[in-house]
Design a protein around this motif. Structure first.
Motif, PDB file in Angstrom:
ATOM      1  N   ARG A 248     -74.067 -57.762  22.265  1.00 39.91           N
ATOM      2  CA  ARG A 248     -75.022 -58.209  23.091  1.00 39.91           C
ATOM      3  C   ARG A 248     -76.482 -58.368  21.949  1.00 39.91           C
ATOM      4  N   GLU A 249     -76.591 -57.774  20.915  1.00 37.64           N
ATOM      5  CA  GLU A 249     -77.761 -57.948  20.254  1.00 37.64           C
ATOM      6  C   GLU A 249     -77.639 -59.129  19.561  1.00 37.64           C
ATOM      7  N   ASP A 250     -76.813 -60.051  19.795  1.00 32.23           N
ATOM      8  CA  ASP A 250     -77.070 -61.391  18.839  1.00 32.23           C
ATOM      9  C   ASP A 250     -77.225 -62.333  20.040  1.00 32.23           C
ATOM     10  N   GLU A 251     -78.489 -62.826  20.313  1.00 30.60           N
ATOM     11  CA  GLU A 251     -78.784 -63.782  21.208  1.00 30.60           C
ATOM     12  C   GLU A 251     -77.942 -64.900  21.343  1.00 30.60           C
ATOM     13  N   VAL A 252     -77.377 -65.471  20.443  1.00 29.08           N
ATOM     14  CA  VAL A 252     -76.390 -66.506  20.781  1.00 29.08           C
ATOM     15  C   VAL A 252     -74.910 -65.909  21.287  1.00 29.08           C
ATOM     16  N   ALA A 253     -74.441 -64.987  20.231  1.00 34.35           N
ATOM     17  CA  ALA A 253     -73.045 -64.626  20.804  1.00 34.35           C
ATOM     18  C   ALA A 253     -73.017 -64.043  22.190  1.00 34.35           C
ATOM     19  N   LYS A 254     -73.963 -63.384  22.746  1.00 34.05           N
ATOM     20  CA  LYS A 254     -73.907 -62.782  24.082  1.00 34.05           C
ATOM     21  C   LYS A 254     -73.766 -63.803  25.100  1.00 34.05           C
TER      22      LYS A 254
ATOM     23  N   SER B  91     -67.386 -61.458  13.324  1.00 35.33           N
ATOM     24  CA  SER B  91     -66.537 -62.497  13.283  1.00 35.33           C
ATOM     25  C   SER B  91     -67.206 -63.494  14.588  1.00 35.33           C
ATOM     26  N   MET B  92     -67.166 -62.612  15.809  1.00 34.62           N
ATOM     27  CA  MET B  92     -68.036 -63.546  16.896  1.00 34.62           C
ATOM     28  C   MET B  92     -68.982 -64.293  16.710  1.00 34.62           C
ATOM     29  N   LYS B  93     -69.909 -63.465  16.003  1.00 31.79           N
ATOM     30  CA  LYS B  93     -71.265 -63.797  15.662  1.00 31.79           C
ATOM     31  C   LYS B  93     -71.422 -65.112  14.806  1.00 31.79           C
ATOM     32  N   ILE B  94     -70.500 -65.168  13.859  1.00 31.51           N
ATOM     33  CA  ILE B  94     -70.428 -66.119  12.935  1.00 31.51           C
ATOM     34  C   ILE B  94     -69.902 -67.498  13.475  1.00 31.51           C
ATOM     35  N   ILE B  95     -68.809 -67.258  14.368  1.00 28.55           N
ATOM     36  CA  ILE B  95     -68.285 -68.358  15.271  1.00 28.55           C
ATOM     37  C   ILE B  95     -69.381 -68.943  16.061  1.00 28.55           C
TER      38      ILE B  95
ATOM     39  N   GLY C 245     -72.370 -74.054  14.760  1.00 27.39           N
ATOM     40  CA  GLY C 245     -72.693 -75.377  14.547  1.00 27.39           C
ATOM     41  C   GLY C 245     -71.801 -76.413  14.734  1.00 27.39           C
ATOM     42  N   GLY C 246     -71.561 -77.484  13.955  1.00 29.24           N
ATOM     43  CA  GLY C 246     -70.709 -78.422  14.029  1.00 29.24           C
ATOM     44  C   GLY C 246     -69.420 -78.155  12.821  1.00 29.24           C
ATOM     45  N   LYS C 247     -69.263 -77.020  12.754  1.00 29.73           N
ATOM     46  CA  LYS C 247     -68.429 -76.646  11.537  1.00 29.73           C
ATOM     47  C   LYS C 247     -67.104 -76.479  12.132  1.00 29.73           C
ATOM     48  N   GLN C 248     -65.896 -77.366  11.405  1.00 31.56           N
ATOM     49  CA  GLN C 248     -64.690 -76.986  11.715  1.00 31.56           C
ATOM     50  C   GLN C 248     -64.025 -75.791  11.127  1.00 31.56           C
ATOM     51  N   GLU C 249     -64.693 -74.918  10.157  1.00 30.57           N
ATOM     52  CA  GLU C 249     -64.003 -73.932   9.421  1.00 30.57           C
ATOM     53  C   GLU C 249     -64.914 -73.070   8.983  1.00 30.57           C
ATOM     54  N   VAL C 250     -64.856 -71.671   9.235  1.00 35.39           N
ATOM     55  CA  VAL C 250     -66.004 -70.700   8.788  1.00 35.39           C
ATOM     56  C   VAL C 250     -65.415 -69.521   7.936  1.00 35.39           C
ATOM     57  N   ASP C 251     -65.977 -68.828   7.114  1.00 36.20           N
ATOM     58  CA  ASP C 251     -65.594 -67.965   6.282  1.00 36.20           C
ATOM     59  C   ASP C 251     -65.805 -66.743   6.957  1.00 36.20           C
ATOM     60  N   LEU C 252     -65.178 -65.776   7.208  1.00 38.17           N
ATOM     61  CA  LEU C 252     -65.061 -64.517   7.959  1.00 38.17           C
ATOM     62  C   LEU C 252     -64.724 -63.253   6.827  1.00 38.17           C
ATOM     63  N   GLY C 253     -65.462 -62.315   7.152  1.00 34.17           N
ATOM     64  CA  GLY C 253     -65.037 -60.929   6.343  1.00 34.17           C
ATOM     65  C   GLY C 253     -63.902 -60.749   7.203  1.00 34.17           C
ATOM     66  N   ASN C 254     -63.126 -59.465   6.516  1.00 34.70           N
ATOM     67  CA  ASN C 254     -61.979 -59.173   7.207  1.00 34.70           C
ATOM     68  C   ASN C 254     -61.746 -57.707   6.768  1.00 34.70           C
ATOM     69  N   PRO C 255     -60.743 -57.013   7.561  1.00 35.54           N
ATOM     70  CA  PRO C 255     -60.225 -55.590   7.146  1.00 35.54           C
ATOM     71  C   PRO C 255     -59.771 -55.208   5.870  1.00 35.54           C
ATOM     72  N   GLY C 256     -59.374 -56.469   5.167  1.00 31.89           N
ATOM     73  CA  GLY C 256     -58.843 -56.186   3.715  1.00 31.89           C
ATOM     74  C   GLY C 256     -60.028 -56.546   2.560  1.00 31.89           C
ATOM     75  N   ASP C 257     -59.648 -56.382   1.487  1.00 29.50           N
ATOM     76  CA  ASP C 257     -60.626 -56.700   0.323  1.00 29.50           C
ATOM     77  C   ASP C 257     -60.779 -58.188  -0.093  1.00 29.50           C
ATOM     78  N   PHE C 258     -60.325 -58.724   0.944  1.00 30.20           N
ATOM     79  CA  PHE C 258     -60.718 -60.402   0.489  1.00 30.20           C
ATOM     80  C   PHE C 258     -61.276 -60.919   1.734  1.00 30.20           C
ATOM     81  N   ARG C 259     -61.449 -62.339   1.725  1.00 30.08           N
ATOM     82  CA  ARG C 259     -62.217 -63.176   2.756  1.00 30.08           C
ATOM     83  C   ARG C 259     -60.980 -64.215   3.322  1.00 30.08           C
ATOM     84  N   LEU C 260     -61.326 -64.459   4.527  1.00 25.54           N
ATOM     85  CA  LEU C 260     -60.548 -65.334   5.386  1.00 25.54           C
ATOM     86  C   LEU C 260     -61.258 -66.501   5.675  1.00 25.54           C
TER      87      LEU C 260
END
Length: 239
Positions: free
Chosen positions: A59-65, A212-216, A220-235
């Motif tokens: 809700r705090e993100d004007e786009v994601a909400k 992740s929802m905020k990033i997605i 914009g027009g991206k087909q792929e995004v980088d997400l942080g995740n619960p592990g010690d690496f990136r998805l």
């Protein structure tokens, strides 16, 4: 990607009381939450608190909400959907307090989640509304009580998840506590989407999903995004 239709101009669809902000691309999210008897006490309290924080963060993100649609499916005895909170925009979502009771019909719950995603995608597309790939996020502290590894129901559910992943129908995630049957989760879900939870730290899971929802929503027009995740690496995931 099938889930994202790239257009040079988005033509607003008149709001009909069913879909708010039809010019905003939607991300349907199904939260598949274990509310069986073993979750009684601190675990169910933590789950309720985590859900509240998840909704507040979006809700705090004007786009994601205006983009994220939330559907909660609880599974304890019988999987059930809170009809008042079935694919409701984050800005309008009002979580109800969950109570722990019953067994763990995980297979039936997963089947219901996949069916709900299919229906929602069709509903949005019929109205000309663009969408990102839906998410299904399962959180559990146990193991399925309605199927066993290797039986017909198990094979059917596993195959349904496999097809959903292969065909980019939706992204399926599974998070289990130390009491959960992680071998079962790893057999059912794609390896890269199964994670363990320390104690009853459900907040960390909800933080990952809201982030992740905020990033997605802002991709914009991206087909792929980088997400942080619960592990010690990136998805890196396709949306």
């Amino acid at each position: 990607m099938e889930e994202r239709r790239i257009v040079t101009e988005l033509i607003p669809v008149p709001e009909d009381g069913l879909v708010k902000y039809p010019y905003k691309e939607k991300t349907p999210v199904v939260l598949l939450l274990d509310t069986s008897g073993s979750m009684e006490g601190n675990p169910i309290d933590e789950l309720n608190e985590g859900l509240l924080q998840f909704v507040q963060a979006i809700r705090e993100d004007e786009v994601a909400k205006k983009s994220v649609e939330i559907c909660v499916i609880e599974f304890g005895d019988t999987p059930r959907i809170d009809e008042e909170n079935s694919f409701v925009l984050a800005e309008d979502f009002r979580p109800r307090k969950m109570i722990a009771d019953g067994y763990t019909p995980m297979g039936e719950a997963i089947d219901l989640a996949l069916s709900e995603v299919t229906s929602r995608k069709a509903f949005l597309r019929q109205r000309g509304i663009n969408l990102f790939r839906p998410w299904i996020v399962l959180i559990t502290d146990g193991k399925p009580t309605d199927m066993k590894i290797g039986d017909r129901k198990w094979f059917s559910t596993k195959e349904a998840i496999k097809i959903a992943d292969r065909d980019a129908h939706c992204l399926c995630w599974a998070f289990g506590t130390s009491k959960a049957d992680m071998n079962a989760l790893k057999d059912l879900f794609p390896d890269r989407h199964v994670f363990g939870i320390v104690g009853a730290d459900f907040t960390s899971v909800f933080n990952f999903v809201s982030h992740s929802m905020k990033i997605i929503a802002r991709s914009g027009g991206k087909q792929e995004v980088d997400l942080g995740n619960p592990g010690d690496f990136r998805l890196k995931v396709e949306i």
